[in-house]
Enzyme design. Structure first.
Site, PDB file in Angstrom:
ATOM      1  N   ASN A 186      -5.758   9.424   6.993  1.00  0.00           N
ATOM      2  CA  ASN A 186      -7.056   8.787   6.795  1.00  0.00           C
ATOM      3  C   ASN A 186      -6.880   7.287   6.571  1.00  0.00           C
ATOM      4  OD1 ASN A 186      -9.789   8.472   6.406  1.00  0.00           O
ATOM      5  ND2 ASN A 186      -9.752   9.117   4.262  1.00  0.00           N
TER       6      ASN A 186
ATOM      7  N   ARG B 144       2.324   8.732  -6.554  1.00  0.00           N
ATOM      8  CA  ARG B 144       1.817  10.003  -7.121  1.00  0.00           C
ATOM      9  C   ARG B 144       2.104  10.199  -8.606  1.00  0.00           C
ATOM     10  NH1 ARG B 144      -1.466  10.602  -2.859  1.00  0.00           N
ATOM     11  NH2 ARG B 144      -0.462  11.392  -0.964  1.00  0.00           N
TER      12      ARG B 144
ATOM     13  N   PHE C 112      -5.005  14.677   3.771  1.00  0.00           N
ATOM     14  CA  PHE C 112      -4.682  13.550   4.639  1.00  0.00           C
ATOM     15  C   PHE C 112      -3.398  12.875   4.159  1.00  0.00           C
ATOM     16  CE2 PHE C 112      -9.356  13.806   5.014  1.00  0.00           C
ATOM     17  CZ  PHE C 112      -9.527  13.705   6.388  1.00  0.00           C
TER      18      PHE C 112
ATOM     19  N   ASP D 233       0.957   2.766   3.775  1.00  0.00           N
ATOM     20  CA  ASP D 233       0.094   3.821   3.220  1.00  0.00           C
ATOM     21  C   ASP D 233       0.928   5.083   2.993  1.00  0.00           C
ATOM     22  OD1 ASP D 233      -2.060   5.189   2.224  1.00  0.00           O
ATOM     23  OD2 ASP D 233      -3.097   5.429   4.137  1.00  0.00           O
TER      24      ASP D 233
ATOM     25  N   HIS E 250       0.818  -1.202   0.000  1.00  0.00           N
ATOM     26  CA  HIS E 250       0.000   0.000   0.000  1.00  0.00           C
ATOM     27  C   HIS E 250       0.861   1.265   0.000  1.00  0.00           C
ATOM     28  CE1 HIS E 250      -3.857   1.922   1.890  1.00  0.00           C
ATOM     29  NE2 HIS E 250      -3.300   2.711   0.993  1.00  0.00           N
TER      30      HIS E 250
ATOM     31  N   HIS F  15       1.659   5.190  -2.207  1.00  0.00           N
ATOM     32  CA  HIS F  15       1.249   6.189  -3.202  1.00  0.00           C
ATOM     33  C   HIS F  15       2.518   6.834  -3.741  1.00  0.00           C
ATOM     34  CE1 HIS F  15      -3.027   6.040  -1.930  1.00  0.00           C
ATOM     35  NE2 HIS F  15      -2.490   5.774  -0.734  1.00  0.00           N
TER      36      HIS F  15
END
Length: 428
Positions: free
Chosen positions: A279, A65, A324, A306, A61, A63
């Site tokens: 979040n 971008r 978040f 995350d 998990h 990101h």
């Protein structure tokens, strides 16, 4: 290159190996593991005395971008951050711009990652087109392009019937569904956990039920469809309870916990510091305890980050206005060791299982295992080095972390991916 890792404490959950041994790497594979292997066989010798030698970490998990928000992170800087954190494989979420909802975006990410010659990057496909929740994306096409899973991460698919269709497709294709559990209709502008701290700070809260309602729904849909469900960034005590009950009922469900959720509670929040805004939000000490015990007991079997980088300008706003998310790739291993291993919740073997072996099993990739013949994806981790986390040393573009200055014990010293050293602080 032929590499000999000398004298490390080999911890391999796949075989339950837990002893001091040498590891010989040749032709991108683990060639041999044994006592006092001759150095003459190797072009490079790495002294791992006093360190753990584990399968390279796998983050289900992150990101990165890219495409669309490269000012926050791009695939190259994301890979470097991952390598610094001991990760050799990561799964990138689809909430990019454009959304990763078709094979072209999947190919773009995979090709760019390959050109970076660092770690393995696997692009997760969106469940719906544009993550709009109205029509299924080309799930089969993305899987054929190499997507290992689907997810609507960043939000939930609120149309349960459409989500059920997506689960059926995932079940047909043999891939897991990675679920972000958040009932958007219940958020109502919340920016942190709904508790006494929120009242003290005068901020709108997010109740545990925002997560719990969708956890319950998704477990029911997984039971109905036979899909393999993986619950992302669980943060509540009732999430742990529901996963436990679902497993007892034979539902194909797994779950992850992020280091910030098993380390911090709202009691640790500093007023107006948006590095504490994520979040799901930080919850109560009771939730933190339940998450730790869930990991200890094998109910929650994965630790993911995350990893969510943002620019300083984005985060340098009010709690209501700032986005978040925090970065996590370069702090996950030390926090896991510091909080859970030294804290008595996990053994080093369980740490390796949660950060490598279990993710590989859930995703269905032949990784997370360093016995002979397997891919030479290895992390060398010093369990005794104590230091303070310094966000200014991060390889990530993101500096948005609440852990800057925190003293921890345990540090990634070397990362090897496909038999190549991609990060090293040993034997310089």
């Amino acid at each position: 290159m032929t590499i000999l890792i000398k004298g490390g404490h080999v911890i391999n959950p796949a075989t339950q190996m837990d002893e001091v041994a040498d590891v010989l790497i040749k032709d991108q594979k683990i060639k041999k593991i044994g006592k006092e292997l001759p150095e003459k066989e190797a072009e490079r010798v790495i002294n791992a005395d006093g360190c753990y030698v584990m399968p390279g970490f796998i983050d289900m998990h992150v990101h990165f971008r890219d495409p669309g928000f490269e000012q926050k992170e791009d695939i190259y800087t994301g890979m470097q951050a991952a390598a610094h954190g001991g990760y050799t494989t990561v799964l990138t979420m689809p909430n990019t711009k454009p959304v990763a909802d078709n094979p072209d975006i999947v190919n773009y990410v995979h090709n760019k990652a390959t050109s970076g010659n660092c770690i393995h990057v696997l692009q997760v496909g969106a469940v719906t087109k544009g993550q709009q929740g109205k029509e299924l994306a080309d799930i089969e096409g993305m899987v054929k392009a190499g997507s290992p899973a689907i997810s609507e991460d960043g939000k939930s698919v609120m149309d349960a019937a459409l989500y059920r269709d997506g689960m059926l497709e995932a079940a047909r294709l043999g891939i897991p569904v990675l679920a972000h559990c958040e009932d958007i209709h219940m958020v109502r502008g919340g920016v942190m956990n709904a508790d006494a701290k929120a009242k003290e700070l005068g901020l709108p809260g997010i109740t545990n039920s925002v997560e719990d309602v969708i956890v319950a729904r998704d477990i029911i849909l997984a039971k109905d469809t036979g899909a393999q469900l993986h619950l992302c960034h669980c943060s509540t005590k009732d999430s742990v309870l529901m996963v436990k009950v679902a497993k007892e009922e034979g539902v194909r469900v797994s779950a992850e916990v992020c280091p910030h959720h098993f380390t911090l509670s709202t009691d640790d929040m500093k007023e107006a510091d948006t590095n504490y805004k994520m979040n799901p939000p930080l919850r109560t000490k009771e939730d933190v305890k339940a998450l730790r015990e869930g990991l200890r007991d094998g109910i929650m079997e994965v630790i993911s980050t995350d990893h969510a980088p943002h620019t300083f300008e984005d985060k340098n706003r009010s709690m209501q206005e700032a986005p978040f998310g925090i970065v996590g790739l370069e702090t996950a291993a030390c926090l896991t060791h510091n909080e859970l291993v030294l804290g008595g919740y996990l053994t080093p073997m369980q740490m390796a299982a949660c950060m490598s072996y279990h993710p590989a099993q859930i995703v269905g990739i032949d990784k997370g295992d360093i016995q002979p013949g397997k891919a030479a994806d290895v992390v060398i981790f010093d369990p005794e080095e104590t230091y303070r986390i310094d966000k200014n040393t991060f390889a990530s573009k993101g500096r948005n972390t609440p852990f800057d200055g925190k003293e921890v014990t345990g540090r990634v010293k070397c990362t090897i991916c496909d038999g190549e050293v991609v990060f090293n602080e040993l034997n310089k």
